[in-house]
Design an enzyme around this catalytic site. Sequence first.
Site, PDB file in Angstrom:
ATOM      1  N   GLU A  77       2.854  14.022 -12.988  1.00  0.00           N
ATOM      2  CA  GLU A  77       2.007  13.956 -11.783  1.00  0.00           C
ATOM      3  C   GLU A  77       2.735  14.619 -10.617  1.00  0.00           C
ATOM      4  O   GLU A  77       3.670  14.045 -10.072  1.00  0.00           O
ATOM      5  CB  GLU A  77       1.685  12.505 -11.430  1.00  0.00           C
ATOM      6  CG  GLU A  77       0.827  12.382 -10.170  1.00  0.00           C
ATOM      7  CD  GLU A  77       0.617  10.946  -9.741  1.00  0.00           C
ATOM      8  OE1 GLU A  77       1.585  10.164  -9.706  1.00  0.00           O
ATOM      9  OE2 GLU A  77      -0.536  10.597  -9.447  1.00  0.00           O
ATOM     10  N   THR A  90       6.628   2.851   4.178  1.00  0.00           N
ATOM     11  CA  THR A  90       7.451   3.159   5.349  1.00  0.00           C
ATOM     12  C   THR A  90       6.882   4.399   6.045  1.00  0.00           C
ATOM     13  O   THR A  90       6.737   4.419   7.262  1.00  0.00           O
ATOM     14  CB  THR A  90       8.913   3.359   4.940  1.00  0.00           C
ATOM     15  OG1 THR A  90       9.389   2.090   4.445  1.00  0.00           O
ATOM     16  CG2 THR A  90       9.772   3.817   6.089  1.00  0.00           C
ATOM     17  N   ARG A 120      -3.286  12.823  -3.891  1.00  0.00           N
ATOM     18  CA  ARG A 120      -4.252  11.770  -4.151  1.00  0.00           C
ATOM     19  C   ARG A 120      -4.104  11.332  -5.590  1.00  0.00           C
ATOM     20  O   ARG A 120      -3.942  12.156  -6.482  1.00  0.00           O
ATOM     21  CB  ARG A 120      -5.680  12.273  -3.924  1.00  0.00           C
ATOM     22  CG  ARG A 120      -6.029  12.588  -2.495  1.00  0.00           C
ATOM     23  CD  ARG A 120      -7.361  13.338  -2.403  1.00  0.00           C
ATOM     24  NE  ARG A 120      -8.425  12.708  -3.141  1.00  0.00           N
ATOM     25  CZ  ARG A 120      -9.053  13.259  -4.197  1.00  0.00           C
ATOM     26  NH1 ARG A 120      -8.658  14.429  -4.643  1.00  0.00           N
ATOM     27  NH2 ARG A 120     -10.045  12.627  -4.786  1.00  0.00           N
ATOM     28  N   CYS A 121      -4.163  10.044  -5.841  1.00  0.00           N
ATOM     29  CA  CYS A 121      -3.997   9.583  -7.220  1.00  0.00           C
ATOM     30  C   CYS A 121      -5.128  10.134  -8.083  1.00  0.00           C
ATOM     31  O   CYS A 121      -4.936  10.427  -9.257  1.00  0.00           O
ATOM     32  CB  CYS A 121      -4.008   8.074  -7.272  1.00  0.00           C
ATOM     33  SG  CYS A 121      -5.546   7.385  -6.697  1.00  0.00           S
ATOM     34  N   ASP A 173      11.739  -6.219  -4.070  1.00  0.00           N
ATOM     35  CA  ASP A 173      11.938  -7.243  -5.099  1.00  0.00           C
ATOM     36  C   ASP A 173      11.837  -8.652  -4.496  1.00  0.00           C
ATOM     37  O   ASP A 173      11.251  -9.559  -5.090  1.00  0.00           O
ATOM     38  CB  ASP A 173      13.307  -7.064  -5.768  1.00  0.00           C
ATOM     39  CG  ASP A 173      13.363  -5.804  -6.624  1.00  0.00           C
ATOM     40  OD1 ASP A 173      14.460  -5.456  -7.104  1.00  0.00           O
ATOM     41  OD2 ASP A 173      12.296  -5.159  -6.796  1.00  0.00           O
ATOM     42  N   ASN A 197      -0.233   7.598   0.999  1.00  0.00           N
ATOM     43  CA  ASN A 197      -1.263   8.640   1.167  1.00  0.00           C
ATOM     44  C   ASN A 197      -2.546   8.148   1.810  1.00  0.00           C
ATOM     45  O   ASN A 197      -3.360   8.943   2.248  1.00  0.00           O
ATOM     46  CB  ASN A 197      -1.529   9.323  -0.170  1.00  0.00           C
ATOM     47  CG  ASN A 197      -2.097   8.367  -1.203  1.00  0.00           C
ATOM     48  OD1 ASN A 197      -1.977   7.162  -1.073  1.00  0.00           O
ATOM     49  ND2 ASN A 197      -2.723   8.925  -2.232  1.00  0.00           N
ATOM     50  N   SER A 216       0.828  -1.210   0.000  1.00  0.00           N
ATOM     51  CA  SER A 216       0.000   0.000   0.000  1.00  0.00           C
ATOM     52  C   SER A 216       0.863   1.261   0.000  1.00  0.00           C
ATOM     53  O   SER A 216       2.029   1.230   0.364  1.00  0.00           O
ATOM     54  CB  SER A 216      -0.929  -0.014   1.223  1.00  0.00           C
ATOM     55  OG  SER A 216      -0.196  -0.289   2.413  1.00  0.00           O
ATOM     56  N   GLU A 229      -2.827  -0.411  -8.976  1.00  0.00           N
ATOM     57  CA  GLU A 229      -3.473   0.917  -8.983  1.00  0.00           C
ATOM     58  C   GLU A 229      -2.345   1.930  -8.898  1.00  0.00           C
ATOM     59  O   GLU A 229      -1.652   2.008  -7.886  1.00  0.00           O
ATOM     60  CB  GLU A 229      -4.422   1.053  -7.796  1.00  0.00           C
ATOM     61  CG  GLU A 229      -5.630   0.147  -7.858  1.00  0.00           C
ATOM     62  CD  GLU A 229      -6.578   0.508  -9.008  1.00  0.00           C
ATOM     63  OE1 GLU A 229      -7.502  -0.267  -9.273  1.00  0.00           O
ATOM     64  OE2 GLU A 229      -6.377   1.577  -9.641  1.00  0.00           O
TER      65      GLU A 229
HETATM   66  P1  NAP Z   1       5.548   4.231  -4.144  1.00  0.00           P
HETATM   67  O1  NAP Z   1       6.800   4.968  -3.860  1.00  0.00           O
HETATM   68  O2  NAP Z   1       5.403   3.491  -5.396  1.00  0.00           O
HETATM   69  O3  NAP Z   1       5.361   3.195  -2.908  1.00  0.00           O
HETATM   70  C1  NAP Z   1       4.177   2.430  -2.835  1.00  0.00           C
HETATM   71  C2  NAP Z   1       4.477   1.189  -1.992  1.00  0.00           C
HETATM   72  O4  NAP Z   1       5.397   0.367  -2.692  1.00  0.00           O
HETATM   73  C3  NAP Z   1       5.139   1.503  -0.652  1.00  0.00           C
HETATM   74  O5  NAP Z   1       4.705   0.562   0.310  1.00  0.00           O
HETATM   75  C4  NAP Z   1       6.611   1.291  -0.964  1.00  0.00           C
HETATM   76  O6  NAP Z   1       7.400   0.978   0.166  1.00  0.00           O
HETATM   77  C5  NAP Z   1       6.525   0.081  -1.863  1.00  0.00           C
HETATM   78  N1  NAP Z   1       7.687  -0.106  -2.741  1.00  0.00           N
HETATM   79  C6  NAP Z   1       8.642   0.785  -3.068  1.00  0.00           C
HETATM   80  N2  NAP Z   1       9.538   0.218  -3.909  1.00  0.00           N
HETATM   81  C7  NAP Z   1       9.126  -1.064  -4.119  1.00  0.00           C
HETATM   82  C8  NAP Z   1       9.604  -2.171  -4.885  1.00  0.00           C
HETATM   83  N3  NAP Z   1      10.703  -2.088  -5.617  1.00  0.00           N
HETATM   84  N4  NAP Z   1       8.912  -3.338  -4.835  1.00  0.00           N
HETATM   85  C9  NAP Z   1       7.798  -3.458  -4.087  1.00  0.00           C
HETATM   86  N5  NAP Z   1       7.283  -2.444  -3.338  1.00  0.00           N
HETATM   87  C10 NAP Z   1       7.947  -1.263  -3.365  1.00  0.00           C
HETATM   88  O7  NAP Z   1       4.271   5.185  -4.065  1.00  0.00           O
HETATM   89  P2  NAP Z   1       3.898   6.208  -2.874  1.00  0.00           P
HETATM   90  O8  NAP Z   1       4.889   7.318  -2.906  1.00  0.00           O
HETATM   91  O9  NAP Z   1       3.715   5.449  -1.611  1.00  0.00           O
HETATM   92  O10 NAP Z   1       2.466   6.727  -3.368  1.00  0.00           O
HETATM   93  C11 NAP Z   1       2.367   7.770  -4.309  1.00  0.00           C
HETATM   94  C12 NAP Z   1       2.140   7.204  -5.691  1.00  0.00           C
HETATM   95  O11 NAP Z   1       1.150   6.177  -5.631  1.00  0.00           O
HETATM   96  C13 NAP Z   1       1.595   8.247  -6.649  1.00  0.00           C
HETATM   97  O12 NAP Z   1       2.109   8.038  -7.939  1.00  0.00           O
HETATM   98  C14 NAP Z   1       0.099   7.999  -6.659  1.00  0.00           C
HETATM   99  O13 NAP Z   1      -0.517   8.408  -7.851  1.00  0.00           O
HETATM  100  C15 NAP Z   1       0.055   6.502  -6.519  1.00  0.00           C
HETATM  101  N6  NAP Z   1      -1.209   6.094  -5.914  1.00  0.00           N
HETATM  102  C16 NAP Z   1      -2.155   5.504  -6.721  1.00  0.00           C
HETATM  103  C17 NAP Z   1      -3.365   5.151  -6.181  1.00  0.00           C
HETATM  104  C18 NAP Z   1      -4.438   4.488  -7.000  1.00  0.00           C
HETATM  105  O14 NAP Z   1      -5.398   3.961  -6.412  1.00  0.00           O
HETATM  106  N7  NAP Z   1      -4.338   4.468  -8.311  1.00  0.00           N
HETATM  107  C19 NAP Z   1      -3.668   5.409  -4.846  1.00  0.00           C
HETATM  108  C20 NAP Z   1      -2.668   6.018  -4.068  1.00  0.00           C
HETATM  109  C21 NAP Z   1      -1.435   6.374  -4.614  1.00  0.00           C
HETATM  110  P3  NAP Z   1       8.245   2.190   0.849  1.00  0.00           P
HETATM  111  O15 NAP Z   1       7.248   3.144   1.395  1.00  0.00           O
HETATM  112  O16 NAP Z   1       9.056   1.489   1.911  1.00  0.00           O
HETATM  113  O17 NAP Z   1       9.086   2.790  -0.233  1.00  0.00           O
HETATM  114  O1  G3P Z   2      -4.934   8.244  -4.001  1.00  0.00           O
HETATM  115  C1  G3P Z   2      -5.767   7.423  -3.270  1.00  0.00           C
HETATM  116  C2  G3P Z   2      -6.991   7.102  -4.069  1.00  0.00           C
HETATM  117  O2  G3P Z   2      -7.491   5.906  -3.633  1.00  0.00           O
HETATM  118  C3  G3P Z   2      -7.934   8.290  -3.978  1.00  0.00           C
HETATM  119  O3  G3P Z   2      -9.011   8.027  -3.136  1.00  0.00           O
HETATM  120  O4  G3P Z   2     -11.266   8.666  -2.347  1.00  0.00           O
HETATM  121  O5  G3P Z   2      -9.430  10.359  -2.290  1.00  0.00           O
HETATM  122  O6  G3P Z   2     -10.421   9.660  -4.462  1.00  0.00           O
HETATM  123  P1  G3P Z   2     -10.100   9.244  -3.042  1.00  0.00           P
END
Ligand code: NAP
Ligand code: G3P
Length: 483
Positions: free
Chosen positions: A384, A187, A290-291, A222, A161, A158, A257
């Site tokens: 983004e 983290t 927020r995504c 990984d 955010n 997860s 996602e």
């Molecule tokens: P992120 O840096 O990709 O991290 C997401 C999760 O993946 C964290 O638990 C992270 O752990 C883990 N992670 C990092 N590197 C990894 C790897 N190599 N293998 C497996 N897991 C790994 O994203 P974030 O900064 O937490 O969230 C922001 C991003 O997520 C934005 O781009 C946002 O658009 C997207 N998002 C999308 C949605 C959706 O529903 N579409 C919802 C929320 C957020 P660590 O924290 O330890 O690095």
């Molecule tokens: O970025 C998190 C995604 O799940 C957005 O949720 O309800 O804020 O549109 P919401």
Amino acid sequence: MFDSMKEGNAYRCLINGRWVSGRQPPIEVIQPADKRVLGTVPALSKEEVDEAFAAAKEAQKQWAETPVSERSALLHEASYLLEERAEEIADVLSREISKDYASSLSEVKRTADFIRFTADEGKHLAGRTVGADSFPGFHKRRFSIVTRVPLGVVLAISPFNYPVNLSASKIAPALVAGNSVILKPPTSGAISALHLAAVFSEAGLPAGVLNTVTGRGSEIGDYLVTHPMVDFISFTGSTAVGKRIARQVGMVPLLLELGGKDAAIVLEDADLDDAAKDIVSGAYSYSGQRCTAVKRVLVVESVADALVEKLKERVLALKTGMPHEKVQITPLISDQAADYVQELIDDALAKGAKLVCGNRREGNLLWPTLFDFVTTDMRLAWEEPFGPVLPVIRIQDAEEGIEIANRSEYGLQAAVFTKNIDLAFSIAERLEVGTVHINNKTERGPDHFPFLGVKSSGMGTQGIRYSIEAMSRPKVVVVNLEP
Ligand code: NAP
Ligand code: G3P
């Protein structure tokens, strides 16, 4: 192994029903708003990850045999306990990810609702029977009985955010379908997610059915996603990490996602007051982290001046400050995140965008920023930001709006503001996204709606029933009676 989640502010991981501290030096979780240490979480080793998977694999056998009514009842208990502790967990969440307290409390309460809805939905996971004789050459005394069975061990990863809601949005559907879960929380957000795991544990979840693995994703990610005991991966996070995972996992089913660049298309006959209200709320809630945030406005030239004035008025009314204050704009999750947003702001300015308001920064606190006359040669038009900055791009007509919206690598959501419902539907049909909102901001909720991204925004569909189905599969038994 311990029975308590923490000692002081040193948090532990839930593995096989007990809380473990980890054998390596722990990770400090820093509060983004004041850089103070909220607590520490384990940096689990590969051996400890293996222990978690072994526990999950073993526990899943009995959990799959547990009547779904009992699985559902346990989720109801978890929902009740989470609601009871909503204020305590919201306070932790607010400090940990710098989300204003009101939004933090809303996230926790929304999650209790999510778990409760999932508990009920899971009881309707019925199969079907299919008669052979509907296909030429087969008689009716041959038929198949189709049920749905769990996949096994679900790896849930997860993002920062929504560390409670987007962990539960994986855990609850997985559990009610009969899977066991390995949760890898962000983290920054891990402590909040561990509080969620404690709620499930105290609700009576059998040992090993839910296990938490903390540690930096860049270090253990990984190893987790390629672990031989993984039967399904549900990942929410950045597109870059999602694509990295997809390249590694081979035949393991995957639900992604990812990022978004949701466009709000505003047409000549739109109610500009309503559009401005929805766009500002959609773009700047949780400081744009927020995504589904509105991340670009495509407005027809004829009403652009009027809309920008209305947007400006509302953006200037947003309150900026610390998470415990009654504000909408709070410090971003990290200095690096703020640096990236500032890069996009500076690029837009350098290429001639008009700064309507904002572009003020103190550390990782960025004031809400609005640009007009953004053009497609600017990075802000396509990247983004995940921060409180909104570009307005002026278009000639709906056709140009559709073209620019679809030119994005992302395809999460979009919004169309117009009074012409026929036109709105025809535009919606042509937008290459998972969801189109007509006359509303882009958003995921309500959480039983299907939620999906296409192109670089994801793969597969969430939304309670869809998540349960994604984490289960058909099992077919064919009965061959004498004709
Ligand atoms: P992120 O840096 O990709 O991290 C997401 C999760 O993946 C964290 O638990 C992270 O752990 C883990 N992670 C990092 N590197 C990894 C790897 N190599 N293998 C497996 N897991 C790994 O994203 P974030 O900064 O937490 O969230 C922001 C991003 O997520 C934005 O781009 C946002 O658009 C997207 N998002 C999308 C949605 C959706 O529903 N579409 C919802 C929320 C957020 P660590 O924290 O330890 O690095
Ligand atoms: O970025 C998190 C995604 O799940 C957005 O949720 O309800 O804020 O549109 P919401």
